[in-house]
Design a protein around this motif. Structure first.
Motif, PDB file in Angstrom:
ATOM      1  N   TYR A  10     -11.397  -4.878   2.502  1.00 43.33           N
ATOM      2  CA  TYR A  10     -10.372  -3.962   3.006  1.00 43.33           C
ATOM      3  C   TYR A  10     -10.492  -2.647   2.166  1.00 43.33           C
ATOM      4  O   TYR A  10     -11.062  -1.757   2.164  1.00 43.33           O
ATOM      5  CB  TYR A  10      -9.008  -4.541   2.918  1.00 43.33           C
ATOM      6  CG  TYR A  10      -9.051  -5.892   3.915  1.00 43.33           C
ATOM      7  CD1 TYR A  10      -9.356  -5.520   5.202  1.00 43.33           C
ATOM      8  CD2 TYR A  10      -8.616  -6.851   3.255  1.00 43.33           C
ATOM      9  CE1 TYR A  10      -9.152  -6.710   6.262  1.00 43.33           C
ATOM     10  CE2 TYR A  10      -8.596  -8.235   4.182  1.00 43.33           C
ATOM     11  CZ  TYR A  10      -8.631  -7.957   5.738  1.00 43.33           C
ATOM     12  OH  TYR A  10      -8.599  -9.330   6.474  1.00 43.33           O
ATOM     13  N   CYS A  11      -9.491  -2.498   1.238  1.00 46.34           N
ATOM     14  CA  CYS A  11      -9.058  -1.108   0.782  1.00 46.34           C
ATOM     15  C   CYS A  11     -10.044  -0.670  -0.040  1.00 46.34           C
ATOM     16  O   CYS A  11     -10.909  -1.261  -0.763  1.00 46.34           O
ATOM     17  CB  CYS A  11      -7.726  -1.171   0.532  1.00 46.34           C
ATOM     18  SG  CYS A  11      -7.277  -1.458  -1.063  1.00 46.34           S
ATOM     19  N   LEU A  13      -9.686   0.147  -3.453  1.00 50.76           N
ATOM     20  CA  LEU A  13      -9.574  -0.382  -4.547  1.00 50.76           C
ATOM     21  C   LEU A  13     -10.741  -1.478  -4.913  1.00 50.76           C
ATOM     22  O   LEU A  13     -11.472  -1.619  -5.951  1.00 50.76           O
ATOM     23  CB  LEU A  13      -8.301  -1.408  -4.685  1.00 50.76           C
ATOM     24  CG  LEU A  13      -7.862  -1.528  -6.265  1.00 50.76           C
ATOM     25  CD1 LEU A  13      -7.600  -0.272  -6.893  1.00 50.76           C
ATOM     26  CD2 LEU A  13      -6.530  -2.241  -6.143  1.00 50.76           C
ATOM     27  N   CYS A  15     -11.407  -4.577  -4.640  1.00 52.49           N
ATOM     28  CA  CYS A  15     -11.135  -5.821  -5.522  1.00 52.49           C
ATOM     29  C   CYS A  15     -12.321  -6.771  -5.838  1.00 52.49           C
ATOM     30  O   CYS A  15     -12.810  -7.077  -4.690  1.00 52.49           O
ATOM     31  CB  CYS A  15      -9.979  -6.602  -5.303  1.00 52.49           C
ATOM     32  SG  CYS A  15      -8.463  -5.624  -5.452  1.00 52.49           S
ATOM     33  N   CYS A  41      -4.163  -9.136  -3.352  1.00 53.87           N
ATOM     34  CA  CYS A  41      -3.145  -9.061  -2.599  1.00 53.87           C
ATOM     35  C   CYS A  41      -3.456 -10.000  -1.421  1.00 53.87           C
ATOM     36  O   CYS A  41      -4.397 -10.692  -1.255  1.00 53.87           O
ATOM     37  CB  CYS A  41      -2.832  -7.548  -1.880  1.00 53.87           C
ATOM     38  SG  CYS A  41      -3.688  -6.951  -0.832  1.00 53.87           S
ATOM     39  N   GLY A  44      -6.399  -9.514   0.579  1.00 51.90           N
ATOM     40  CA  GLY A  44      -7.838 -10.001  -0.171  1.00 51.90           C
ATOM     41  C   GLY A  44      -7.672 -11.622  -0.041  1.00 51.90           C
ATOM     42  O   GLY A  44      -8.860 -12.146   0.126  1.00 51.90           O
ATOM     43  N   MET A 179      -1.873  -1.112  -2.130  1.00 53.41           N
ATOM     44  CA  MET A 179      -3.036  -1.825  -2.907  1.00 53.41           C
ATOM     45  C   MET A 179      -2.217  -2.255  -4.125  1.00 53.41           C
ATOM     46  O   MET A 179      -2.328  -2.005  -5.201  1.00 53.41           O
ATOM     47  CB  MET A 179      -3.988  -0.925  -3.211  1.00 53.41           C
ATOM     48  CG  MET A 179      -3.705   0.432  -3.608  1.00 53.41           C
ATOM     49  SD  MET A 179      -5.057   1.850  -3.976  1.00 53.41           S
ATOM     50  CE  MET A 179      -5.897   2.058  -2.444  1.00 53.41           C
ATOM     51  N   PRO A 180      -1.490  -3.449  -4.076  1.00 55.17           N
ATOM     52  CA  PRO A 180      -0.900  -4.104  -5.019  1.00 55.17           C
ATOM     53  C   PRO A 180      -1.319  -4.365  -6.365  1.00 55.17           C
ATOM     54  O   PRO A 180      -0.761  -3.926  -7.499  1.00 55.17           O
ATOM     55  CB  PRO A 180      -0.111  -5.361  -4.313  1.00 55.17           C
ATOM     56  CG  PRO A 180      -0.112  -5.310  -3.075  1.00 55.17           C
ATOM     57  CD  PRO A 180      -1.360  -3.993  -2.683  1.00 55.17           C
TER      58      PRO A 180
END
Ligand code: SF4
Length: 697
Positions: A10-11, A13, A15, A41, A44, A179-180
């Motif tokens: 996804y985003c 970041l 991860c 998060c 993810g 994006m925690p």
């Protein structure tokens, strides 16, 4: 057991995650990658559910009766699907010219795919018609950064630097929801006494944890920035030496902000004068300090100038290029950074080169083995292209990769009408998205855990996406699909479907450009946990931090640009008395085509909610959980109400992850920023009413 180290799909970041084969599917765990450091998060954690999802597209689909979009989609072979596409491309180009066939890409494509799509359109189709959904995402901040700093790398420093900043001004950014895992850096700073000021019309999860929340009317962020700079000048907080030695153009900006006196800015924005003064004093005195913007400030018809106003402030305070200081923009999409560097933009060639620059054309044409004269000129931006689909002079045959424009484009119902007007719509996706459901040909593509490639995260760190399992038998990668199509168009020799070969060509094409990947190899990425561009040679260490020694502008100086507040394109009036602003939720990603299919995410948020202040709700007889109709000049949409005392009473907020009757983009304003061509997603005028109607879902 083969463990695969890769990254969340996804985003931005990106991860780090670890995939281990397991029955019935892979086991997904967070990895100790430098960005997320073991954090993930909910999106993810649940991403592996997509891999064997029952909705997965497993074969090509075509309309039962070719040319009749009312006939149902049926399964087809790749041969049949590709034949239909090639027939339409040939017919379209013969009748309407080369630019009548185009492509729409996405910020989720790997660097290899984004690069190949840009090359495919210019070399195989010989068309100028290509743009991508990042135009709706990062284009304003990118345009402003190029203008001011000579380069657009979202964060010009690693994310870990945020933890060292004593003051952080976050404008229109809500990383706690979006994006925690990135919050660990903000939290670490706060634990050491850092003060964070969040600018947002809503009291978001990020704002709740901040030292101060400034709550301006949507569309007034530029006035706020100019007001802060006005105070900084009046109170002698600017860095005169830095301005003199490292920048140009300040005098015009000094004159422009003269009229943004605090009382006036308080009236324009609603932010109290005392908070304006406190903010600028903290930024100037409590150093190191940073200013970070995101889509809340940027997705406006004056988004470029708004990002520029915060760049002006950062430069005047002497923040940019100093340790743990500076200006950055927080990229959203998974490969939002790399996706805007290597040629899927209407005006761009790989390496962040300009398509209208003769030297850039000569360099890239040589790498591609074509005559520079064969390269088309810049085409239309995303919305300009969508707005003309199926018209005289517009695109008649469109390929869409990794984008769900029927949900994510502004004035979405109009865009859907334009998609319906095409001679042929081809969509490559993993699920039958709202856009794919309109298509004549749907192509099943490989997923994140089934393909190799590179992504470039929000820090400019180039990372590896690795394959943990093969795609299903009839599913092909987009690299393969584009090569297959190029072969049928007589240009197959110019294309590879091997990601490593494509990346090596991308390195050569980007060499000497602004986003220079020449020294980055798959092996280095592996050994160094990512490499930061620019990296011009294999013995170059990469560039985690930019601007310490100068700016990549012709004179090495950063540029101030005079910018003035303008009202949003659409302001409230009697018929449409409130401001609608849009954004993300923690559970969903982009148009929701993937995350709306993940049970664990939909359980915790089964439907979108419109957020209203209790006073506003009372005025319209709306109680919490009532069904509400929102109307704008362009359409209507339905949401259940969530009362929120933390939002401005003149503003309503709705998330953009849903389509159909819940599509907030049926309402949004397609007025474009004149510099970046960004639509005005974040401010339009709406009316609200309670309704018994739930739409046609
Ligand atoms: Fe994935 Fe972004 Fe969540 Fe990280 S923060 S797990 S990259 S969606």
């Amino acid at each position: 057991m083969t463990v695969t180290e890769t990254h969340c799909p996804y985003c931005a970041l990106q991860c780090g995650i670890r995939l281990t084969p397991e029955i019935p599917r892979v086991r997904l765990e967070p990895a100790e990658f430098p960005v997320n450091r073991g954090g993930l998060c909910a999106k993810g954690w649940t991403a592996a559910e997509l891999l064997d999802h029952r909705d997965r597209l497993l074969t090509p689909l075509v309309r039962k009766d070719a040319g009749d979009r009312t006939s149902p989609l049926r399964e087809a072979t790749w041969e049949e699907a590709l034949d239909r596409i090639v027939t339409a491309i040939r017919a379209g180009q013969e009748r309407y010219g080369p630019d009548s066939v185009g492509a729409f890409g996405g910020g989720g494509l790997t660097n290899e795919k984004a690069y190949t799509l840009g090359k495919f359109v210019r070399v195989a189709l010989r068309s100028a018609s290509i743009d991508y959904n990042g135009r709706f995402c990062m284009s304003s901040a990118a345009t402003a950064a190029n203008r001011a700093l000579g380069v657009d790398r979202g964060l010009p420093f690693p994310l870990e630097d945020v933890a060292q900043a004593r003051t952080v001004l976050l404008v229109g950014a809500n990383p706690a929801d979006a994006m925690p895992p990135s919050m660990q850096y903000l939290d670490a700073g706060r634990a050491e006494g850092a003060r964070h000021i969040v600018v947002d019309p809503r009291l978001t999860a990020t704002a709740k944890g901040a030292y101060r929340h400034l709550q301006p009317l949507p569309g007034t962020d530029l006035a706020l920035a100019n007001g802060l700079l006005h105070i900084a000048i009046r109170e002698a907080l600017i860095d005169e030496e830095y301005i003199r030695d490292r920048t140009t153009g300040f005098d015009a900006v000094r004159t422009a902000v003269n009229s943004y006196w605090p009382e006036r800015v308080e009236r324009m924005t609603g932010v109290p004068e005392a908070h304006l003064r406190e903010t600028v004093r903290l930024l100037a005195a409590e150093r190191p300090s940073m200013i970070l913007t995101a889509r809340g400030a940027e997705q406006h018809s004056n988004g470029t100038d708004t990002a520029q106003a915060y760049l002006n402030l950062a430069l005047a305070l002497g923040l940019v290029g100093r340790p743990y200081s500076g200006y950055g923009t927080i990229t959203g999409q998974g490969n939002g950074q790399g996706g805007r560097e290597h040629g899927q933009k209407a005006d761009q060639l790989p390496g962040y080169r300009r398509l209208d620059d003769p030297a850039a054309r000569a360099h890239v044409a040589k790498v591609w083995g074509i005559d520079p004269a064969e390269l088309p000129l810049p085409g239309r931006s995303a919305y300009e292209m969508l707005d003309r689909l199926g018209t005289d002079g517009g695109v008649r045959v469109l390929l869409v990769l990794a984008s769900n424009i029927a949900v994510s484009a502004p004035h979405a119902n109009h865009v859907i009408d334009r998609l319906r007007a095409l001679d042929l719509l081809v969509v490559s996706d993993i699920f039958l998205s709202e856009t794919a459901a309109l298509a004549d040909v749907v192509l099943p593509t490989a997923q994140w855990a089934e393909e190799e490639g590179t992504m470039t995260n929000l820090e400019g760190r180039v990372i590896r996406r690795r394959s943990a399992l093969p795609p299903p038998p009839e599913v092909r990668t987009d690299l393969r699909f584009l090569k297959d199509l190029a072969e049928r168009l007589g240009r197959g020799d110019f294309f590879s479907d091997e990601p490593r070969e494509v990346f090596d060509e991308l390195r050569r094409a980007s060499a000497g450009g602004i986003a220079d990947y020449a020294g980055i190899t798959y092996e280095r990425i592996e050994a160094e946990q990512g490499v930061f561009w620019p990296c011009p040679a294999e013995d170059h260490p990469g560039t985690p931090r930019l601007f310490a020694d100068g700016f990549p502008t012709p004179d090495g100086r950063a540029r101030f640009v005079r910018v003035e507040h303008r009202d949003p394109h659409e302001v409230p009036d009697k018929l449409f008395p409130y401001v609608l602003t849009t954004g993300r939720t923690m559970q969903q990603y982009q148009s929701g085509n993937q995350t709306r299919r993940v049970a664990a995410l939909t359980v915790s948020m089964p439907e979108p909610r419109v957020e209203l202040h209790p006073d506003l709700a009372r005025r319209h007889g709306i109680a919490d959980s009532d069904m509400v109709e929102l109307r704008s000049r362009r359409g209507r949409a339905f949401f259940r109400a969530r009362l929120n005392a933390g939002i401005r009473p003149d503003t309503v907020f709705a998330p953009f992850h849903w389509g159909g009757d819940n599509a907030v983009n049926a309402l949004t304003d397609p007025a474009l920023d004149r510099h970046s061509k960004m639509p005005a997603f974040k401010a339009c005028a709406v009316a609200i009413s309670r309704t018994e109607e739930e739409g046609t879902r």
